[in-house]
Design a protein around this motif. Structure first.
Motif, PDB file in Angstrom:
ATOM      1  N   GLN A 152       0.822  -1.207   0.000  1.00  0.00           N
ATOM      2  CA  GLN A 152       0.000   0.000   0.000  1.00  0.00           C
ATOM      3  C   GLN A 152       0.858   1.261   0.000  1.00  0.00           C
ATOM      4  O   GLN A 152       0.516   2.262  -0.616  1.00  0.00           O
ATOM      5  N   THR A 153       1.985   1.221   0.697  1.00  0.00           N
ATOM      6  CA  THR A 153       2.842   2.404   0.805  1.00  0.00           C
ATOM      7  C   THR A 153       3.629   2.656  -0.472  1.00  0.00           C
ATOM      8  O   THR A 153       3.734   3.805  -0.931  1.00  0.00           O
ATOM      9  N   TYR A 154       4.180   1.601  -1.081  1.00  0.00           N
ATOM     10  CA  TYR A 154       5.098   1.779  -2.202  1.00  0.00           C
ATOM     11  C   TYR A 154       4.544   1.326  -3.554  1.00  0.00           C
ATOM     12  O   TYR A 154       5.206   1.502  -4.581  1.00  0.00           O
ATOM     13  N   GLY A 155       3.359   0.729  -3.568  1.00  0.00           N
ATOM     14  CA  GLY A 155       2.744   0.364  -4.835  1.00  0.00           C
ATOM     15  C   GLY A 155       3.257  -0.902  -5.472  1.00  0.00           C
ATOM     16  O   GLY A 155       2.917  -1.199  -6.621  1.00  0.00           O
ATOM     17  N   LEU A 156       4.081  -1.643  -4.779  1.00  0.00           N
ATOM     18  CA  LEU A 156       4.538  -2.945  -5.256  1.00  0.00           C
ATOM     19  C   LEU A 156       4.868  -3.825  -4.055  1.00  0.00           C
ATOM     20  O   LEU A 156       5.129  -3.322  -2.965  1.00  0.00           O
ATOM     21  N   ALA A 157       4.817  -5.117  -4.279  1.00  0.00           N
ATOM     22  CA  ALA A 157       5.030  -6.076  -3.198  1.00  0.00           C
ATOM     23  C   ALA A 157       6.508  -6.165  -2.842  1.00  0.00           C
ATOM     24  O   ALA A 157       7.381  -5.807  -3.647  1.00  0.00           O
ATOM     25  N   PRO A 158       6.825  -6.641  -1.631  1.00  0.00           N
ATOM     26  CA  PRO A 158       8.236  -6.755  -1.240  1.00  0.00           C
ATOM     27  C   PRO A 158       9.088  -7.532  -2.238  1.00  0.00           C
ATOM     28  O   PRO A 158      10.215  -7.122  -2.550  1.00  0.00           O
ATOM     29  N   HIS A 159       8.561  -8.653  -2.738  1.00  0.00           N
ATOM     30  CA  HIS A 159       9.380  -9.440  -3.663  1.00  0.00           C
ATOM     31  C   HIS A 159       9.614  -8.692  -4.970  1.00  0.00           C
ATOM     32  O   HIS A 159      10.661  -8.837  -5.602  1.00  0.00           O
ATOM     33  N   GLN A 160       8.643  -7.862  -5.394  1.00  0.00           N
ATOM     34  CA  GLN A 160       8.826  -7.071  -6.611  1.00  0.00           C
ATOM     35  C   GLN A 160       9.874  -5.971  -6.388  1.00  0.00           C
ATOM     36  O   GLN A 160      10.654  -5.658  -7.293  1.00  0.00           O
ATOM     37  N   TYR A 161       9.874  -5.408  -5.204  1.00  0.00           N
ATOM     38  CA  TYR A 161      10.879  -4.394  -4.869  1.00  0.00           C
ATOM     39  C   TYR A 161      12.278  -5.012  -4.895  1.00  0.00           C
ATOM     40  O   TYR A 161      13.224  -4.426  -5.452  1.00  0.00           O
ATOM     41  N   VAL A 162      12.407  -6.201  -4.303  1.00  0.00           N
ATOM     42  CA  VAL A 162      13.698  -6.895  -4.286  1.00  0.00           C
ATOM     43  C   VAL A 162      14.170  -7.187  -5.711  1.00  0.00           C
ATOM     44  O   VAL A 162      15.341  -6.967  -6.053  1.00  0.00           O
ATOM     45  N   LEU A 163      13.267  -7.676  -6.554  1.00  0.00           N
ATOM     46  CA  LEU A 163      13.649  -7.966  -7.936  1.00  0.00           C
ATOM     47  C   LEU A 163      14.074  -6.694  -8.669  1.00  0.00           C
ATOM     48  O   LEU A 163      15.020  -6.720  -9.468  1.00  0.00           O
ATOM     49  N   SER A 164      13.392  -5.584  -8.406  1.00  0.00           N
ATOM     50  CA  SER A 164      13.762  -4.327  -9.042  1.00  0.00           C
ATOM     51  C   SER A 164      15.167  -3.907  -8.650  1.00  0.00           C
ATOM     52  O   SER A 164      15.974  -3.484  -9.492  1.00  0.00           O
ATOM     53  N   ARG A 165      15.478  -4.022  -7.360  1.00  0.00           N
ATOM     54  CA  ARG A 165      16.811  -3.674  -6.893  1.00  0.00           C
ATOM     55  C   ARG A 165      17.866  -4.597  -7.508  1.00  0.00           C
ATOM     56  O   ARG A 165      18.960  -4.158  -7.868  1.00  0.00           O
ATOM     57  N   ARG A 166      17.548  -5.879  -7.605  1.00  0.00           N
ATOM     58  CA  ARG A 166      18.499  -6.835  -8.168  1.00  0.00           C
ATOM     59  C   ARG A 166      18.764  -6.547  -9.647  1.00  0.00           C
ATOM     60  O   ARG A 166      19.908  -6.604 -10.114  1.00  0.00           O
ATOM     61  N   VAL A 167      17.698  -6.246 -10.393  1.00  0.00           N
ATOM     62  CA  VAL A 167      17.872  -5.939 -11.816  1.00  0.00           C
ATOM     63  C   VAL A 167      18.685  -4.664 -11.980  1.00  0.00           C
ATOM     64  O   VAL A 167      19.567  -4.580 -12.850  1.00  0.00           O
ATOM     65  N   ASP A 168      18.431  -3.655 -11.153  1.00  0.00           N
ATOM     66  CA  ASP A 168      19.205  -2.415 -11.229  1.00  0.00           C
ATOM     67  C   ASP A 168      20.696  -2.668 -10.995  1.00  0.00           C
ATOM     68  O   ASP A 168      21.556  -2.128 -11.710  1.00  0.00           O
ATOM     69  N   LEU A 169      21.006  -3.478  -9.976  1.00  0.00           N
ATOM     70  CA  LEU A 169      22.406  -3.773  -9.689  1.00  0.00           C
ATOM     71  C   LEU A 169      23.041  -4.558 -10.828  1.00  0.00           C
ATOM     72  O   LEU A 169      24.167  -4.273 -11.252  1.00  0.00           O
ATOM     73  N   ALA A 170      22.317  -5.564 -11.332  1.00  0.00           N
ATOM     74  CA  ALA A 170      22.856  -6.355 -12.443  1.00  0.00           C
ATOM     75  C   ALA A 170      23.103  -5.468 -13.661  1.00  0.00           C
ATOM     76  O   ALA A 170      24.118  -5.618 -14.363  1.00  0.00           O
TER      77      ALA A 170
END
Length: 258
Positions: free
Chosen positions: A197-215
């Motif tokens: 509700q706060t960030y508009g995406l689920a925790p696992h989606q946030y983690v994947l976004s961070r991982r893709v950015d780093l990669a």
């Protein structure tokens, strides 16, 4: 379609067993000590739960509570049915839900069916256990709403900020939502809902976004895709490629060769 059955235990919190079956087996009356969430993909299953008769068919989620007798058979004699089941701990839902679910075991919510299917889709892909855990929590909340006991809105921005801070520190590591929730002293469902509700995406989606950015950064710095995948916390290069293409619309190799 020949009879078939496959069962396994994925390392997902609260999940005891997942199995897929295609047969016309008739189950005698029996009971389990945990919850079961069933999808029927083909055919239909006729079953008695408590003292009432029900039909499990495609387009709905069937919930079977612990400790209450049920049986099961093909709704059409001699016809094979195909089902997918997730078996969960008895504590997955509050104890009082068992009695409520006896009279309302069929959840026809499109969202619940979609979430239940996503559990199985995530389990089919190596490295997506965090997504499977998320969808298990999503199904839990939708079942509580179905039974009339769920909270439709949760506002806890301070908790969400704490969760994001932890995810930012650990997104390259292996962990579960349940572990983070225990550390913060909250229920995993509350954590997942408030974060979404706060960030508009689920925790696992946030983690994947961070991982893709780093990669992506590591690829631009000259790292090989396999090395970038490992550094960013992906299961393997194929795991990186799948999510890289989904988010950025191209493969890691194509990204750096353009």
């Amino acid at each position: 379609m020949p009879d078939s059955l496959r069962a396994w235990h994925p390392p997902v919190p609260s999940v005891r067993e997942v199995y897929r079956a295609a047969f016309d087996h008739a189950y005698p009356p029996h009971a389990h000590d945990g919850w079961a969430v069933m999808l029927v993909d083909d055919g239909a299953v006729s079953y008695d739960l408590g003292r009432a008769s029900h039909i499990a068919a495609p387009g709905a989620v069937t919930i079977l509570p612990p400790g209450i007798s049920h049986d099961g058979r093909s709704a059409v004699d001699g016809t094979i049915y195909r089902k997918r089941v997730v078996s969960l701990d008895s504590e997955w839902l509050p104890e009082r839900m068992a009695g409520l679910s006896v009279s309302r075991p069929t959840v026809r919510s499109v969202a619940a069916v979609s979430a239940a299917k996503r559990i199985h889709s995530a389990l089919a892909e190596p490295g997506d256990l965090l997504a499977a855990e998320h969808w298990t929590l999503a199904v839990r909340q939708l079942i509580l709403l179905h039974l009339g006991t769920g909270e439709r809105r949760v506002e806890d921005a301070p908790l969400s900020r704490r969760v994001r801070s932890l995810l930012d520190e650990r997104f390259t590591e292996s962990f579960t939502i349940a572990e983070v929730a225990t550390e913060l002293g909250v229920h995993p469902s509350h954590l997942a809902r408030s974060f979404s509700q706060t960030y508009g995406l689920a925790p696992h989606q946030y983690v994947l976004s961070r991982r893709v950015d780093l990669a992506r950064r590591r690829l631009l710095e000259g790292a090989a895709p396999a090395s970038a995948a490992a550094e960013a916390g992906f299961f393997d290069q194929a795991h990186l490629t799948r999510h890289f293409r989904r988010i950025l619309g191209t493969t890691p190799r194509a990204f750096v060769s353009q």
